[in-house]
Motif scaffolding. Structure first.
Motif, PDB file in Angstrom:
ATOM      1  N   GLU B 151     -19.231 -10.322 -15.966  1.00 21.35           N
ATOM      2  CA  GLU B 151     -20.302 -10.096 -16.461  1.00 21.35           C
ATOM      3  C   GLU B 151     -21.477 -10.364 -15.293  1.00 21.35           C
ATOM      4  N   TRP B 152     -21.229 -11.393 -14.523  1.00 18.79           N
ATOM      5  CA  TRP B 152     -21.996 -11.683 -13.320  1.00 18.79           C
ATOM      6  C   TRP B 152     -21.908 -10.496 -12.209  1.00 18.79           C
ATOM      7  N   ALA B 153     -20.873 -10.218 -12.188  1.00 30.12           N
ATOM      8  CA  ALA B 153     -20.469  -8.942 -11.316  1.00 30.12           C
ATOM      9  C   ALA B 153     -21.177  -7.688 -11.401  1.00 30.12           C
ATOM     10  N   SER B 154     -21.193  -7.383 -12.928  1.00 29.99           N
ATOM     11  CA  SER B 154     -21.671  -6.380 -13.494  1.00 29.99           C
ATOM     12  C   SER B 154     -23.262  -6.235 -13.567  1.00 29.99           C
ATOM     13  N   GLN B 155     -23.999  -7.462 -13.395  1.00 28.18           N
ATOM     14  CA  GLN B 155     -25.362  -7.755 -13.201  1.00 28.18           C
ATOM     15  C   GLN B 155     -25.879  -7.212 -11.750  1.00 28.18           C
ATOM     16  N   ILE B 156     -25.060  -7.736 -10.708  1.00 22.49           N
ATOM     17  CA  ILE B 156     -25.347  -7.345  -9.414  1.00 22.49           C
ATOM     18  C   ILE B 156     -25.195  -6.045  -8.940  1.00 22.49           C
ATOM     19  N   PHE B 157     -23.760  -5.662  -9.304  1.00 25.99           N
ATOM     20  CA  PHE B 157     -23.365  -4.212  -9.245  1.00 25.99           C
ATOM     21  C   PHE B 157     -23.443  -3.625 -10.448  1.00 25.99           C
ATOM     22  N   PRO B 158     -24.347  -3.084 -11.349  1.00 29.64           N
ATOM     23  CA  PRO B 158     -24.156  -2.316 -12.354  1.00 29.64           C
ATOM     24  C   PRO B 158     -23.842  -0.951 -12.195  1.00 29.64           C
ATOM     25  N   GLU B 159     -23.537  -0.333 -10.915  1.00 31.89           N
ATOM     26  CA  GLU B 159     -22.974   0.982 -10.474  1.00 31.89           C
ATOM     27  C   GLU B 159     -21.521   0.843 -10.496  1.00 31.89           C
ATOM     28  N   LEU B 160     -20.927  -0.311 -10.136  1.00 28.04           N
ATOM     29  CA  LEU B 160     -19.353  -0.291 -10.119  1.00 28.04           C
ATOM     30  C   LEU B 160     -18.765  -0.518 -11.486  1.00 28.04           C
ATOM     31  N   ASP B 161     -17.585  -0.216 -11.607  1.00 27.82           N
ATOM     32  CA  ASP B 161     -16.700  -0.640 -12.432  1.00 27.82           C
ATOM     33  C   ASP B 161     -16.512  -2.240 -12.490  1.00 27.82           C
ATOM     34  N   ALA B 162     -15.801  -2.720 -13.508  1.00 26.21           N
ATOM     35  CA  ALA B 162     -15.566  -4.125 -13.720  1.00 26.21           C
ATOM     36  C   ALA B 162     -14.835  -4.742 -12.579  1.00 26.21           C
ATOM     37  N   LYS B 163     -13.523  -4.038 -12.279  1.00 26.91           N
ATOM     38  CA  LYS B 163     -12.757  -4.712 -11.312  1.00 26.91           C
ATOM     39  C   LYS B 163     -13.399  -4.629  -9.847  1.00 26.91           C
ATOM     40  N   GLU B 164     -13.942  -3.479  -9.728  1.00 26.36           N
ATOM     41  CA  GLU B 164     -14.466  -3.155  -8.385  1.00 26.36           C
ATOM     42  C   GLU B 164     -15.704  -4.243  -7.842  1.00 26.36           C
ATOM     43  N   GLY B 165     -16.569  -4.373  -9.023  1.00 28.45           N
ATOM     44  CA  GLY B 165     -17.640  -5.421  -8.826  1.00 28.45           C
ATOM     45  C   GLY B 165     -17.180  -6.867  -8.567  1.00 28.45           C
ATOM     46  N   VAL B 166     -15.964  -7.141  -9.402  1.00 24.58           N
ATOM     47  CA  VAL B 166     -15.658  -8.457  -9.284  1.00 24.58           C
ATOM     48  C   VAL B 166     -15.009  -8.613  -7.735  1.00 24.58           C
ATOM     49  N   ASN B 167     -14.271  -7.555  -7.388  1.00 25.89           N
ATOM     50  CA  ASN B 167     -13.825  -7.889  -5.844  1.00 25.89           C
ATOM     51  C   ASN B 167     -14.809  -7.800  -5.109  1.00 25.89           C
ATOM     52  N   LYS B 168     -15.874  -7.137  -5.057  1.00 27.59           N
ATOM     53  CA  LYS B 168     -17.105  -6.810  -4.141  1.00 27.59           C
ATOM     54  C   LYS B 168     -17.653  -8.304  -4.157  1.00 27.59           C
ATOM     55  N   LEU B 169     -17.766  -9.071  -5.178  1.00 29.09           N
ATOM     56  CA  LEU B 169     -18.614 -10.310  -5.436  1.00 29.09           C
ATOM     57  C   LEU B 169     -17.655 -11.262  -4.966  1.00 29.09           C
ATOM     58  N   TRP B 170     -16.346 -11.236  -5.024  1.00 27.82           N
ATOM     59  CA  TRP B 170     -15.367 -12.129  -4.335  1.00 27.82           C
ATOM     60  C   TRP B 170     -15.592 -12.134  -2.729  1.00 27.82           C
ATOM     61  N   ASP B 171     -15.506 -10.905  -2.159  1.00 27.10           N
ATOM     62  CA  ASP B 171     -15.823 -10.530  -0.942  1.00 27.10           C
ATOM     63  C   ASP B 171     -16.998 -11.082  -0.022  1.00 27.10           C
ATOM     64  N   LEU B 172     -18.281 -11.103  -0.942  1.00 31.68           N
ATOM     65  CA  LEU B 172     -19.383 -11.604  -0.736  1.00 31.68           C
ATOM     66  C   LEU B 172     -19.204 -13.197  -0.596  1.00 31.68           C
ATOM     67  N   ILE B 173     -18.761 -13.709  -1.647  1.00 37.25           N
ATOM     68  CA  ILE B 173     -18.513 -15.333  -1.787  1.00 37.25           C
ATOM     69  C   ILE B 173     -17.832 -15.755  -0.446  1.00 37.25           C
ATOM     70  N   PHE B 174     -16.497 -15.199  -0.404  1.00 41.65           N
ATOM     71  CA  PHE B 174     -15.835 -15.498   0.875  1.00 41.65           C
ATOM     72  C   PHE B 174     -16.423 -15.300   2.225  1.00 41.65           C
TER      73      PHE B 174
END
Lengths: 410, 410
Positions: B151-174
């Motif tokens: 849910e957090w990832a999709s708030q930041i990246f509403p244009e991405l699907d759930a899995k892509e959004g989560v992966n992208k947010l992980w990358d940003l956190i790393f």
């Protein structure tokens, strides 16, 4: 709502209303693995709907437990959160009900160093002792239910893929807990009434001895004078009924420790600590196992019998009709909650105090004087079959049929 | 091991060795949502590897919290497991370290009745007060870290699907926690050294006032005589250093409650209780907000300012270079742990006692005498940009550059 979701909701309703039988204003404590969160949430909703004041969930994670068993220093294995146990006992004393979801990977700890495992087990057992005694003596309401894990399902159905196995196990759990009956709550009321009537009849008859006969079993078991047959509907200290196990099919009591003679043969494999003991027989003389054989797992059976002096004697007699929902699935569950409710069984080891008059108020010495076995272990093994007959012997020596061809005869 | 698994392991190592800085024989308590179990297990492994005696995990499930907020009776909302808080305080007093994984659905509670939510919040806050005070006063080591939720990832990246959004947010956190640096632990040591040197320099200069200037901001802030600039490396009562937030980029202190004058304009949206306040400005006279405007969320901003008297005054000044790993991602995280470390910020509301000499030993009255603001709220808002200049005014009235074009000037 999918078919699965409907069943899950019915299961939760049944557990809350019949198993726990939650009362208005009562607190419910749920002990559950994190993998069961979906069921826990449904249970929680149903509990509030039925008037619970609060639902307190203690989540566990067996993979974390494994990491601890593998990597913590010895000192860490001996540490227990006593503040948590104390808090839970306090809740129990204030009439909270306790629900346990048993859903684990059956072989997760099989490679843990035996000594480390024993230390951890002892730490947990002694840490939870007060709560467990309070619970087992029915001071508070409690219930144990189950749900599939991937690892458990794949042990039962090695030929299926993970998802199919889990679905199939869910279907079996829904079936054996009567969730798929038209009216599960009514079905349970009828079921409990039947079990209670069987226990009531047996208590009226005050049999001195039971005679077990089948193609391979010929056993007599004496019962203590003050024995009580129980069904799995208990009452807490406020006399609110609850069902400690779901599913449950048994009516049970305790044998006289020194009153068992003859030969009994197992009819289902016994999963003992990750090893299967299959097609085994035990020969008793004056209560004690004097001989044994097993087609597979003989060494494991020997070890079980060597646990302590009490492991050579019986501690439980349970009657389960061969024609029961669990038995009719023809599945070996490798899980006591299910397998013990599929078949008449006996248990080697400790005897339940609640199965004799005033037993829960007796000291260990008094229980022994009353002929009850004492052991650190208690292992159920299945002996029921379609050709098992059981007779009850009255005080005047008359034989009356209890089971014929594996099912109730009265 | 996949690339993700490698990063997860490095993240866990970093958090345990640098964030918590676990010591041999220490107990680690992890508060975590059940959805973070994979990270929790990795953290647990790393903690034992680094010599932890025991890892105690308290799992939470915000969906269960939602069910409680929606369905429990009022009495249930007022109930708190004080035995648990007491047990945790006991652990803290025995030098346990506390790790918090902040990972939630940012809008989960948005439809809960405001009064019920307020009661539940108050119950939790007062139940955890002793532990939180112990922690905030650095009596024990603690750290807050994060990980994505769908849910957090999709708030930041509403244009991405759930899995892509989560992966992208992980990358940003790393990335923002320097996990993807060649040697993350060395990178953090360098980073903390740099922040410490900035704080040290500012403490040496003992500025009386700060002057903020950009295209839309013109603000002066007086500092208490005995103010201390801190970086996010704290020490517990045994003088073991730890990092309370990962990531962290800030050097911070407290303003003099009545010493703020001028206009400041926000440079990033503020997510307040699920509503965005965007492009807003605040006008201060003698420390108090006397005017405000906002392009969106004006009513929410007004409500925030009406919380209590202290909500009209500042309680924190934090310096964060515009050219920081988080800022350079150009992402609005809608999450204070990240957004506050992307930009110079101020906070409306309560002032941190540790930011003046001996503040943690002062009473509320003494803190007020020293010019510190008091409020039940503390809300950071971002004011940094590529054209922000900040000068420090010495006691003799000389101006010295602290920030030029949004970055450190010394």
């Amino acid at each position: 709502m999918t078919h699965f979701e409907e069943n899950l909701k019915k299961y939760a309703q049944l557990v809350i209303q019949v198993g726990i039988n939650i009362q208005k204003g009562q607190t419910l404590v749920i002990h559950a693995p994190i993998t069961s969160s979906r069921l826990v949430r449904e249970l929680s909703k149903q509990a509030y709907k039925s008037g619970a004041k609060n639902v307190h969930v203690e989540y566990s994670d067996e993979d974390l437990t494994l990491i601890k068993y593998l990597h913590s220093p010895l000192e860490g294995l001996k540490e227990f959160p006593h503040w948590k146990a104390k808090g839970l006992v306090e809740l129990a004393k204030n009439n909270a009900a306790f629900l346990y979801i048993a859903a684990s990977n059956p072989t997760l700890f099989q490679d843990i160093d035996a000594e480390r495992l024993a230390i951890a087990m002892k730490t947990n057992a002694s840490g939870m002792k007060e709560l467990n005694e309070y619970r087992i003596n029915s001071q508070c309401s409690w219930s144990i239910i189950s749900m599939p894990t991937i690892e458990w399902a794949s042990q039962i159905f090695p030929e299926l893929d993970a998802k199919e196995g889990v679905n199939k196990l869910w279907d079996l759990i829904f079936k054996t807990t009567r969730v798929t009956d038209d009216n599960p709550i009514q079905a349970w009321q009828n079921h409990i009434q039947l079990l209670n009537s069987k226990a009531h009849h047996l208590n009226e008859r005050k049999y001195k001895k039971l005679h077990y006969k089948s193609d391979k079993t010929d056993l007599t078991i004496e019962l203590p004078n003050n024995h009580k047959w129980l069904s799995a509907q208990f009452q807490n200290k406020l006399h609110t009924p609850f069902i400690p196990n779901m599913p449950t099919e048994e009516v049970f009591t305790v044998p006289l420790k020194k009153g068992v003679n003859g030969v009994v043969r197992s009819t289902k494999p016994l999963n003992y600590g990750g090893t299967l003991i299959n097609n085994f027989s035990l020969t008793f003389r004056e209560g004690k196992v004097i001989d044994c054989s097993a087609e597979t797992g003989y060494e494991t059976l020997k070890k079980l019998l060597e646990t302590d002096e009490g492991a050579l004697h019986l501690g439980e007699i349970a009657l389960v009709p061969h024609d029961s929902p669990i038995s009719n699935t023809n599945v070996i569950f490798f899980n006591t909650l299910f397998d013990e409710n599929a078949s008449c069984h006996l248990a080697l080891g400790n005897a339940l105090p609640m199965c004799i008059q005033n037993g829960i108020n007796m000291s260990k010495a008094e229980l022994q004087e009353n002929g009850l076995n004492d052991s650190i272990t208690h292992v159920d093994f299945m002996i029921g079959s379609a050709n098992l007959d059981i007779d009850g012997e009255t005080s005047s020596g008359k034989l009356e049929p209890i089971f014929r061809k594996g099912n109730w005869a009265f």
